[in-house]
Design a protein around this motif. Structure first.
Motif, mmCIF file in Angstrom:
data_model
loop_
_atom_site.group_PDB
_atom_site.id
_atom_site.type_symbol
_atom_site.label_atom_id
_atom_site.label_comp_id
_atom_site.label_asym_id
_atom_site.label_seq_id
_atom_site.Cartn_x
_atom_site.Cartn_y
_atom_site.Cartn_z
ATOM 1 N N ARG A 4 0.825 -1.214 0.000
ATOM 2 C CA ARG A 4 0.000 0.000 0.000
ATOM 3 C C ARG A 4 0.852 1.254 0.000
ATOM 4 O O ARG A 4 0.464 2.293 -0.493
ATOM 5 C CB ARG A 4 -0.938 -0.006 1.213
ATOM 6 C CG ARG A 4 -2.212 -0.768 0.931
ATOM 7 C CD ARG A 4 -3.353 -0.255 1.755
ATOM 8 N NE ARG A 4 -3.259 -0.723 3.129
ATOM 9 C CZ ARG A 4 -3.395 0.068 4.190
ATOM 10 N NH1 ARG A 4 -3.603 1.365 4.045
ATOM 11 N NH2 ARG A 4 -3.304 -0.445 5.398
ATOM 12 N N PHE A 5 2.023 1.143 0.627
ATOM 13 C CA PHE A 5 2.942 2.281 0.672
ATOM 14 C C PHE A 5 4.176 1.948 -0.155
ATOM 15 O O PHE A 5 5.295 2.006 0.326
ATOM 16 C CB PHE A 5 3.340 2.592 2.117
ATOM 17 C CG PHE A 5 2.208 3.108 2.949
ATOM 18 C CD1 PHE A 5 1.975 4.473 3.049
ATOM 19 C CD2 PHE A 5 1.368 2.238 3.629
ATOM 20 C CE1 PHE A 5 0.921 4.950 3.823
ATOM 21 C CE2 PHE A 5 0.313 2.697 4.396
ATOM 22 C CZ PHE A 5 0.088 4.063 4.495
ATOM 23 N N ARG A 6 3.941 1.553 -1.393
ATOM 24 C CA ARG A 6 5.043 1.089 -2.243
ATOM 25 C C ARG A 6 6.146 2.146 -2.344
ATOM 26 O O ARG A 6 7.321 1.834 -2.372
ATOM 27 C CB ARG A 6 4.491 0.766 -3.639
ATOM 28 C CG ARG A 6 5.479 0.091 -4.565
ATOM 29 C CD ARG A 6 5.735 -1.349 -4.188
ATOM 30 N NE ARG A 6 6.490 -2.052 -5.229
ATOM 31 C CZ ARG A 6 6.904 -3.300 -5.133
ATOM 32 N NH1 ARG A 6 6.648 -3.994 -4.037
ATOM 33 N NH2 ARG A 6 7.583 -3.861 -6.094
ATOM 34 N N TYR A 7 5.767 3.429 -2.392
ATOM 35 C CA TYR A 7 6.773 4.490 -2.522
ATOM 36 C C TYR A 7 7.688 4.540 -1.312
ATOM 37 O O TYR A 7 8.825 4.990 -1.409
ATOM 38 C CB TYR A 7 6.110 5.855 -2.775
ATOM 39 C CG TYR A 7 4.949 6.135 -1.850
ATOM 40 C CD1 TYR A 7 3.662 5.732 -2.205
ATOM 41 C CD2 TYR A 7 5.128 6.755 -0.622
ATOM 42 C CE1 TYR A 7 2.586 5.963 -1.366
ATOM 43 C CE2 TYR A 7 4.063 6.988 0.224
ATOM 44 C CZ TYR A 7 2.793 6.591 -0.151
ATOM 45 O OH TYR A 7 1.742 6.797 0.690
ATOM 46 N N LEU A 8 7.198 4.088 -0.164
ATOM 47 C CA LEU A 8 8.090 4.034 1.006
ATOM 48 C C LEU A 8 8.953 2.780 0.946
ATOM 49 O O LEU A 8 10.122 2.794 1.330
ATOM 50 C CB LEU A 8 7.278 4.041 2.308
ATOM 51 C CG LEU A 8 6.471 5.309 2.585
ATOM 52 C CD1 LEU A 8 5.754 5.202 3.927
ATOM 53 C CD2 LEU A 8 7.388 6.530 2.575
ATOM 54 N N ASP A 9 8.348 1.701 0.440
ATOM 55 C CA ASP A 9 9.104 0.449 0.335
ATOM 56 C C ASP A 9 10.272 0.628 -0.641
ATOM 57 O O ASP A 9 11.347 0.070 -0.439
ATOM 58 C CB ASP A 9 8.170 -0.673 -0.142
ATOM 59 C CG ASP A 9 8.612 -2.046 0.333
ATOM 60 O OD1 ASP A 9 9.486 -2.100 1.228
ATOM 61 O OD2 ASP A 9 8.097 -3.046 -0.172
ATOM 62 N N ILE A 10 10.042 1.408 -1.686
ATOM 63 C CA ILE A 10 11.110 1.619 -2.671
ATOM 64 C C ILE A 10 12.249 2.457 -2.088
ATOM 65 O O ILE A 10 13.370 2.419 -2.584
ATOM 66 C CB ILE A 10 10.535 2.259 -3.967
ATOM 67 C CG1 ILE A 10 9.546 1.289 -4.632
ATOM 68 C CG2 ILE A 10 11.636 2.618 -4.967
ATOM 69 C CD1 ILE A 10 8.825 1.855 -5.840
ATOM 70 N N ARG A 11 11.992 3.176 -0.984
ATOM 71 C CA ARG A 11 13.102 3.889 -0.338
ATOM 72 C C ARG A 11 14.098 2.904 0.287
ATOM 73 O O ARG A 11 15.236 3.260 0.551
ATOM 74 C CB ARG A 11 12.563 4.800 0.777
ATOM 75 C CG ARG A 11 11.933 6.065 0.257
ATOM 76 C CD ARG A 11 11.590 7.003 1.399
ATOM 77 N NE ARG A 11 10.677 8.031 0.931
ATOM 78 C CZ ARG A 11 9.945 8.804 1.729
ATOM 79 N NH1 ARG A 11 10.029 8.662 3.045
ATOM 80 N NH2 ARG A 11 9.145 9.699 1.222
ATOM 81 N N ARG A 12 13.642 1.683 0.556
ATOM 82 C CA ARG A 12 14.525 0.684 1.165
ATOM 83 C C ARG A 12 15.481 0.119 0.112
ATOM 84 O O ARG A 12 15.113 -0.014 -1.065
ATOM 85 C CB ARG A 12 13.727 -0.458 1.786
ATOM 86 C CG ARG A 12 12.795 -0.030 2.911
ATOM 87 C CD ARG A 12 11.818 -1.135 3.287
ATOM 88 N NE ARG A 12 12.535 -2.339 3.606
ATOM 89 C CZ ARG A 12 12.375 -3.494 2.969
ATOM 90 N NH1 ARG A 12 11.505 -3.589 1.979
ATOM 91 N NH2 ARG A 12 13.078 -4.538 3.316
ATOM 92 N N ASN A 13 16.668 -0.244 0.566
ATOM 93 C CA ASN A 13 17.686 -0.753 -0.369
ATOM 94 C C ASN A 13 17.241 -1.928 -1.229
ATOM 95 O O ASN A 13 17.515 -1.933 -2.418
ATOM 96 C CB ASN A 13 18.961 -1.145 0.375
ATOM 97 C CG ASN A 13 19.804 0.071 0.687
ATOM 98 O OD1 ASN A 13 19.928 0.965 -0.158
ATOM 99 N ND2 ASN A 13 20.341 0.127 1.883
#
Ligand code: ASP
Length: 592
Positions: free
Chosen positions: A132-141
């Motif tokens: 749901r918060f893919r844009y935050l997940d993409i911040r992860r390495n």
């Protein structure tokens, strides 16, 4: 990439760039607050951007600034200016770990709510919330690096194909149906009531028309859409490396695309595989029970049909086909373990009726579930067929040939997964060729094209089209890597009459064929060159090259297992207004 290109009005350097060499320099960084450690006399902030992490330090000789730093929270976007200084306690794990920035100016560019999961390599967030918060997940390495890797692979593919003379050409997304085995996604037309566009399952007909148009070598990295029933790790929209070439035979295509995969394996893994093995479809089914065999390990199917035909065990004697695999080192499995495997093969997804097992004990003796019917001499012969050695466990299935081979193929992969035989850093590509042209479909009682209706039969089999179509082999091939089909293609029919015949075989009336594919068959009357091509699944190729299984982790915004995008919440209803405009809902007034 030139780091100087990354300098903007907001920053002089990235968060991954500064080293001891920069000591003493005045710099400005921008990024996200990853972590804050308030030690009283000093506050450390880890600042993150795509390029890395740099430690910011706020000291109590500047109380105002320190106060400001105390208002920071995780994932705030900030700009910090200060001097690069050598750290007292260095962090050898970070490329920037020798230095820190002694901040003298801090600007909060944007605050952030507390993120719903920690933005760290190991996160506490479950799959659903991260989706749901893919844009935050993409911040992860992990995800970020996957997307960067995908971009590098795409670039390498383009480089190779451009070097080979391919021209990148875009084909339309709003088309009419191309039959490639799946259902079409359709788009209602507002301007043409009652009519629909279809989204392409692939640019197949267009790339063939480009060959008629004389473009000679076409490539496109392109989205394809297939409305299939949901299967694990399938996406309704996915990306293909789609190619077509003129004046080629199968051999030319195999060579070109073997070259592509060799280029990628070399660039990303430093390995240079020899010429890829080739295997006919029949052989792949016979030896591996799969048309996309993982050849990194043995456990090949051993056909024992002729050895059990005239024996007392009725099940084997009555069946068309009986074969087994030898699971290495599994002779010691307990009754419970074997029962569990039996249940596993009986699941509807696998579909076996039952399972016979034979332990080939370390001391050379045998123990089996069919000891009443067979003896040591039999088992010894079976072990020769399955390549079983002392210490192995033979698992035997019996039934109709095609289905049983497939079941054994699935069992073989399952046992390999359980035994850790599928090593992610080992790459075993091969070509599977000579696919059957047609596939009989029990449900509809007709033939389907195994690849697609534009695939040409092998010239030497054309005479069978009228008499025994099921035996006709196609000029079709799949590129297989580590048990995955990563590409498939064929030499095409370029003759109007043969294409017409093919449509007839597939159950199209001439009128229907003309209505749906007239544009292609007409084009064949204006000098169509011999041509053929292939398409590789980019998502899966990238995942495998990265040593991973799941394609979802290599797509920025994927759909979940139910085909939903849970971030934007699609599919979704549309308004009555829109429905009316699209002629999908009658105006209430009209209904009266
Ligand atoms: N269009 C085919 C596919 O999507 C590939 C090809 O035949 O080139 O599988």
């Amino acid at each position: 990439m030139h780091l100087s290109n990354l300098k903007t009005m907001y920053r002089t350097h990235t968060c991954g760039e500064l080293r001891l060499d920069h000591k003493g320099q005045q710099v400005t960084l921008s990024g996200w607050v990853q972590r804050i450690r308030d030690l009283g006399a000093v506050i450390f902030v880890d600042l993150r951007d795509r390029y890395g992490i740099t430690q910011l330090a706020f000291y109590d000789d500047n109380p105002d600034l320190m106060q400001q730093a105390r208002h920071l929270g995780r994932e705030f976007v900030i700009q910090a200016q200060g001097q690069v200084v050598e750290r007292e306690s260095k962090n050898p794990k970070l490329p920037t770990g020798d230095i820190e920035i002694r901040v003298d100016k801090l600007r909060i560019l944007n605050a952030s709510k507390v993120p719903p999961f920690t933005i760290e390599d190991q996160t506490d967030g479950g799959e659903e919330i991260r989706a749901r918060f893919r844009y935050l997940d993409i911040r992860r390495n992990p995800l970020k690096n996957n997307l960067i890797f995908r971009s590098q692979v795409t670039q390498a593919v383009r480089n190779y194909l451009t070097e080979q003379g391919f021209i990148d050409i875009e084909t339309p997304y709003l088309i009419k149906s191309t039959p490639e085995g799946a259902r079409d996604f359709v788009v209602p037309s507002r301007l043409h009531p009652g009519q629909f566009y279809a989204l392409p399952q692939s640019p197949q007909t267009f790339k063939q028309l480009l060959m008629v148009a004389g473009m000679d070598k076409y490539m496109q990295i392109v989205k394809c859409f297939r409305d299939e029933d949901l299967r694990a790790d399938r996406q309704p929209e996915f990306t293909q490396i789609d190619c077509e070439m003129s004046f080629v035979e199968q051999e030319d295509i195999l060579r070109t695309f073997e070259g592509l995969l060799q280029h990628l394996l070399k660039q990303f893994h430093g390995i240079e595989p020899q010429a890829f093995p080739r295997m006919s479809y029949a052989e792949a089914m016979e030896r591996y029970g799969s048309d996309k065999p993982d050849i990194r390990f043995g456990m090949k199917l051993g056909d024992i049909t002729s050895l059990v035909k005239d024996k007392d065990f009725k099940v084997f004697a009555a069946n068309e086909y009986t074969a087994g695999i030898a699971v290495p080192g599994a002779a010691g499995y307990s009754r419970k373990q074997i029962d569990e495997i039996t249940k596993w093969v009986q699941r509807p997804q696998v579909g076996a009726k039952g399972l016979v097992w034979v332990k080939y004990n370390e001391d050379g003796s045998f123990k089996s579930s069919v000891d009443k019917f067979f003896g040591e001499d039999d088992f010894r012969l079976w072990s020769e067929k399955t390549n079983a050695r002392p210490g192995d466990l033979m698992l035997i299935l019996s039934g109709p040939k095609d289905a049983t081979q497939k079941q054994l193929g699935v069992l073989r992969m399952e046992m390999a997964n359980r035994l850790g035989l599928r090593k992610p850093d080992e790459f075993a590509p091969l070509w599977v060729t000579d696919f059957p042209l047609l596939e009989w479909d029990e449900e509809t009682g007709r033939y389907h094209a195994m690849h697609h209706p534009f695939t040409s039969p092998k010239p030497e089999d054309i005479h069978l089209l009228d008499t025994d179509p099921g035996r006709v082999r196609a000029n079709a091939y799949d590129l297989v890597l580590n048990g995955n089909e990563i590409g498939g293609g064929s030499i095409r029919i370029h003759d109007r009459d043969l294409q017409k015949k093919m449509f007839r075989l597939l159950g199209f009336s001439d009128e229907e064929a003309q209505r749906q594919f007239g544009f292609l068959m007409n084009a064949f009357e204006y000098g169509a060159p011999p041509h053929g091509g292939i398409a590789l699944g980019l998502d899966r190729l990238v995942a495998i090259l990265a040593g991973e299984e799941s394609i979802r982790d290599f797509i920025a915004f994927p759909k979940n297992n139910a085909g939903r995008d849970v971030m934007i919440d699609a599919p979704d209803r549309i308004s009555d207004e829109q429905l009316k405009e699209l002629h999908l809902k009658l105006d209430l007034d009209d209904e009266d």
